[in-house]
Design an enzyme around this catalytic site. Structure first.
Site, PDB file in Angstrom:
ATOM      1  CD  GLU A 120      14.583  -9.376 -58.089  1.00 45.32           C
ATOM      2  OE1 GLU A 120      14.784 -10.237 -58.961  1.00 45.32           O
ATOM      3  OE2 GLU A 120      13.617  -9.401 -57.320  1.00 45.32           O
ATOM      4  CB  CYS A 130      18.088  -9.068 -65.667  1.00 45.24           C
ATOM      5  SG  CYS A 130      16.533  -8.214 -65.597  1.00 45.24           S
TER       6      CYS A 130
END
Ligand SMILES: NC(=O)c1ccc[n+]([C@@H]2O[C@H](COP(=O)([O-])OP(=O)(O)OC[C@H]3O[C@@H](n4cnc5c(N)ncnc54)[C@H](O)[C@@H]3O)[C@@H](O)[C@H]2O)c1
Length: 621
Positions: free
Chosen positions: A318, A352
């Site tokens: 991720e 993110c």
């Protein structure tokens, strides 16, 4: 009563009324049942024990901060110690304490302890696992303030940002696991196809063992709880390597988990937190964990994947993001502007899945920019815990060198023709690591600021003319994590969304996909691969075992005679006929294949057999 006519058919009005009532009743039944379930569980939830977790260590730091001339930690190269991680408050640079930087041997010892605990835990029922989650949920809901305060102290964010990103998201994750977790981990029946009609098939989701997770600093509480909740619910032990930039809070958060484990009688060693720098993370990758989730930058993700290849440890990556935020000219600006601001400045832009590239259609471009700049100019920046929650809108950036990095991106863009409409220069007068909310226009894709992940409070706005151009701009990026599309027409927004290359799209919203915890989270391209969260993430914590068994005890598999050893001369014809029977096109072919199959099964005619034998013996002579 006169009959009603629908599309040329006459219908009895009573029938239509009943049909209508049935449809309305049916549509209302499900929400009503859900409401009832929620009410019943709400009564019952009060019996969930409220654990107590000591806050002495945290309080000591808070108290020492009130003492005059207390130690102010200014990170310098020479302060770095190989065996310890110094922790400080990025909003004030004040020293918080230190945690050990663990070596490979210590990391392995943590993993082994976790492995022993998991052997016991994997036998636990879903009822016990749900109880653990309920205990955690109750603690979190009743202690939101201290959880957020500690996160704010360690990462520099303001309380509201912590409430949204740490608490709300974690509570929603727990609530989803409570209501649907077991359903997705139960054995699942699968179809048996054409040749295995006498079988039943299913998959079973078994815990993998010890899961490793390496996480960044942007949400110290949620990043830690996220892998732990799903991992433990699926029957695993979990070892988390927290970021060296937010290790101070990890000790307190770990004690919440340990207290909850103790309360439900689960093994204490089920969850471990390891602290240290990159070397400690690498040690976790090489420690023999059964699967590793890495959440962090693309550059480090590549190193993790290379190290994991040595031991064939499966990895979920991720990584970074640079989310496009597309605003069409028929969008509701009143709604969009406040969402755009939150998408850009939540957690000082250190998300993110953070909106970094704003593409706004010509017709509303000027108004959008004016409204954004108007709001940004009212934003107050500073150390939220010192000034009071309601006096600060945006906190610090977490990493010591990040302010310089942000400034270099802005300077480079300005030198190439970008225009700063708000912010754009650091705020050294506040102390700590602060960068103001910044708005840049006249940007283009040739600039580094439009290609690299910024991970800071900078909004870059570009205009577009057609929907095709918006899609082209959104996809001109090596990252592909989240994205948002805003339009007054759902159809138009969906059409754009379906062409955006990203792991997630929110239509007329920002990051709504993450609040729907049934959905997986993850990206494509430089944003990584595989998914955490949602059904896919939960099942990803498992080894998927396929099982096939006889449907009835009196129907068993026997290898057909023609292909039993020694294989008969008709063995291959038999298989051809079998394939024709199951997959041949049209009934005629199937019937003739079936007939060929029967012939292959019949014993060969005696004469032919004798002839064959004689030929064989002549040849041998
Ligand atoms: N996609 C997501 O879900 C997600 C969520 C949050 C943050 N992020 C990304 O994280 C980045 C910011 O976080 P960061 O600066 O802490 O990232 P980072 O990659 O520098 O560090 C992440 C973690 O990896 C560890 N690490 C460093 N070197 C390592 C190595 N060689 N082997 C193993 N572990 C190592 C660090 O100690 C830290 O715990 C941004 O790129 C952001 O987009 C992604």
């Amino acid at each position: 009563m006169r009959p009603l006519s629908f599309g040329g058919y006459d219908m009895d009005p009573h029938g239509v009324g009943l049909l209508f009532l049935g449809a309305v009743g049916g549509a209302l039944l499900l929400p009503l049942l859900r409401l009832l379930k929620w009410l019943v569980t709400s009564f019952w939830e009060e019996s969930v024990p409220l654990i107590e977790v000591g806050t002495e260590k945290v309080d000591r730091v808070e108290k020492s901060k009130r003492v005059e001339n207390h130690y102010i930690y200014v990170p310098r190269k020479k302060d770095e110690h190989p065996n310890r991680v110094n922790c400080y408050d990025p909003a004030t640079m004040e020293y918080l304490g230190f945690v050990p930087a663990l070596n490979a041997e210590s990391v392995r010892a943590h993993v082994e302890k976790a492995r022993a605990a998991q052997k016991e835990w994997c036998k636990s029922s879903f009822a016990v696992r749900r109880r653990l989650l309920r205990v955690l949920l109750r603690y979190i809901v009743e202690n939101q303030e201290i959880i957020c305060r500690i996160s704010a102290r360690d990462s520099g964010k303001v309380m509201v940002d912590a409430g949204l990103g740490e608490v709300l998201t974690t509570c929603e994750k727990i609530a989803w696991l409570l209501s649907e977790g077991e359903r997705w981990l139960r054995p699942e029946r699968r179809s048996v196809g054409r040749t295995m009609l006498h079988k039943v098939a299913r998959v079973e989701y078994e815990p993998l063992g010890v899961l490793g997770a390496i996480v960044p600093w942007n949400y110290p509480f949620h990043n830690l709880f996220n892998p732990v909740l799903a991992g433990v619910f699926a029957g695993n032990a979990v070892v988390v390597k927290v970021s060296e930039h937010t290790s101070w809070s990890a000790g307190f958060y770990q004690s919440i988990i340990h207290k909850a484990l103790e309360t439900v009688g689960a093994p204490h060693d089920l969850v471990h937190i390891v602290t240290g720098y990159g070397a400690t993370g690498q040690a976790l990758v090489e420690s023999g964990v059964n699967k590793l989730t890495f959440v962090g930058s693309t550059a480090v993700g590549k190193k993790v994947m290379a190290a994991a290849a040595e031991t064939l440890t499966p990895v979920v990556l991720e990584l970074g993001g640079k989310d496009p935020f597309v605003v069409c000219d028929d969008a509701d600006l009143e709604q969009v502007v406040s969402i755009a601001l939150r998408g850009a400045f939540q957690g000082s832009g250190q998300n993110c899945a953070g909106a970094e590239r704003f593409y706004v259609q010509e017709g509303i471009y000027t108004e959008f920019v004016d409204r954004v700049v108007g709001s940004v100019n009212t934003m107050r920046v500073g150390p939220a815990l010192e000034r009071g929650h309601s006096d600060v809108d945006m906190g610090a950036v977490c990493m010591p060198t990040h302010v310089d990095h942000l400034q270099s991106l802005v300077d480079e863009a300005v030198a190439a023709g970008a225009k700063v409409l708000a912010g754009g220069t650091p705020l050294p007068e506040i102390g700590g690591h602060f960068y103001p909310p910044t708005v840049l226009v006249n940007v283009n894709h040739g600039m580094r600021i439009m290609q690299d992940e910024v991970f800071g409070p900078i909004m870059c706005i570009m205009r577009f003319d057609t929907d095709d151009k918006a899609v082209e701009l959104a996809n001109d990026c090596r990252f592909g994590l989240g994205s948002s599309v805003f339009s007054g027409s759902k159809r138009r927004a969906r059409a754009i969304a379906s062409r955006i290359r990203a792991g997630m799209v929110s239509i007329n919203d920002f990051n709504a996909t993450y609040m729907c915890q049934s959905l997986p989270f993850g990206g494509v391209g430089d944003s990584g691969f595989d998914r955490f969260a949602g059904v896919e993430g939960l099942r990803g914590c498992c080894s998927v075992k396929s099982i096939a068994e006889d449907r009835f005890s009196f129907v068993k598999t026997y290898i057909p005679k023609p292909i039993q050893y020694p294989v008969s001369s008709s063995g291959f014809q038999f298989l051809q006929a079998l394939v024709g029977l199951f997959y041949g096109a049209g009934l005629r072919r199937k019937v003739s294949a079936g007939w060929a199959l029967v012939q292959c099964m019949l014993p060969p005619p005696k004469a032919v057999e004798t002839q064959a034998k004689t030929k064989g013996s002549k040849k041998a002579k």
